[in-house]
Design an enzyme around this catalytic site. Sequence first.
Site, mmCIF file in Angstrom:
data_model
loop_
_atom_site.group_PDB
_atom_site.id
_atom_site.type_symbol
_atom_site.label_atom_id
_atom_site.label_comp_id
_atom_site.label_asym_id
_atom_site.label_seq_id
_atom_site.Cartn_x
_atom_site.Cartn_y
_atom_site.Cartn_z
ATOM 1 N N THR A 45 0.834 -1.208 0.000
ATOM 2 C CA THR A 45 0.000 0.000 0.000
ATOM 3 C C THR A 45 0.864 1.251 0.000
ATOM 4 O OG1 THR A 45 -1.666 -1.190 1.290
ATOM 5 C CG2 THR A 45 -1.838 1.206 1.235
ATOM 6 N N TYR A 108 -12.875 -4.355 -3.319
ATOM 7 C CA TYR A 108 -14.057 -4.025 -4.115
ATOM 8 C C TYR A 108 -14.998 -5.219 -4.297
ATOM 9 C CZ TYR A 108 -17.205 -1.980 -7.506
ATOM 10 O OH TYR A 108 -18.336 -1.519 -8.129
ATOM 11 N N TYR A 134 -2.728 -10.406 4.100
ATOM 12 C CA TYR A 134 -2.752 -8.992 4.472
ATOM 13 C C TYR A 134 -4.196 -8.581 4.692
ATOM 14 C CZ TYR A 134 -1.846 -3.906 3.919
ATOM 15 O OH TYR A 134 -1.765 -2.542 4.085
ATOM 16 N N ARG A 139 -9.460 -0.527 4.095
ATOM 17 C CA ARG A 139 -9.140 -0.164 2.712
ATOM 18 C C ARG A 139 -9.793 -1.098 1.702
ATOM 19 N NH1 ARG A 139 -3.905 3.379 2.709
ATOM 20 N NH2 ARG A 139 -4.447 3.561 0.521
ATOM 21 N N LYS A 162 -0.474 -10.302 8.168
ATOM 22 C CA LYS A 162 -0.301 -8.899 8.554
ATOM 23 C C LYS A 162 -1.673 -8.410 8.979
ATOM 24 C CE LYS A 162 0.766 -4.269 6.787
ATOM 25 N NZ LYS A 162 1.102 -3.431 5.606
ATOM 26 N N ILE A 204 4.958 -4.753 9.942
ATOM 27 C CA ILE A 204 5.195 -4.258 8.588
ATOM 28 C C ILE A 204 4.774 -2.801 8.636
ATOM 29 C CG2 ILE A 204 4.577 -4.471 6.150
ATOM 30 C CD1 ILE A 204 4.281 -7.479 6.606
#
Length: 293
Positions: A45, A108, A134, A139, A162, A204
Amino acid sequence: MTLFKGSGVAIVTPMNENGVNFEKLGELIDWQIENLTDAIIVCGTTGEASTLEDDEHKEVIKFAVNRVNKRVPLIAGTGSNSTNHAIMMSKEAEELGVDGLLCVTPYYNKATQNGLIKHYEAIADAVNIPIILYNVPSRTGVNIEPSTVLKLSQHKNIKAVKEASGNISQCAEVARIIPNDFKLYSGNDDMIVPLLSLGGDGVISVVANIMPRETHNIVSLFHEGQIEKSRELQLKLKPLIDSLFIEVNPIPVKTALNLMGKDVGILRLPLCEMKESNLEALRKELIKENLIK
């Protein structure tokens, strides 16, 4: 090479009007390793992977593999909202020589938990290197539930998660049920010590882009048993960490690096320059930490 323990930097991608600035990327990688960063994560990201063209994405990975040159583990972000695309990028990254993959949940699409399992298993079946799940629902619009992490941990190539949900109860449940050899990384810089206290292996990190040594120290002090010193450093850095998320990541951290003279260049639309009031707030925190004058 096994996955890392400690602080992995989710490194920015320096850019200019012509594309990726590889000279600056090389300088950043060397600076990170010199300052004790335990792993380099490219094309996440913070690396603006969502606006890198596929060819650029592959070039960044190839360059980073050569520049890191096995000094620390190198992990590449290869996630996508298309399973086929994620498989393609993951296979390319493996061929280029990365040590592991960071695969964000499909965004999405809003996959079901069963869809997430099928997605990640398809990627893991296609490669032979470790995969880090992740989870960043703020997001992507989808959360990896603890039971799904447990199911996926049974795949031989899925080795870590993560956790960037910001939900400490969820993190605790993940920590409770995962196998002993499955790694748990904080995806939130303000929750490194809480995750370590649950048995986490590291972070991270975004803040490691500007304070690599200190971020490494938060983790290393904790694992050395110097928990009070680790906690103090975590809390000391919290105002700076907060300022790095005053606008959407990586706008503030890239701005901070530019203010520090690292010349990482422009943000790629739809990301844009900071609002003036937010820029001043960021500048104040950088001055407090003696990162700029």
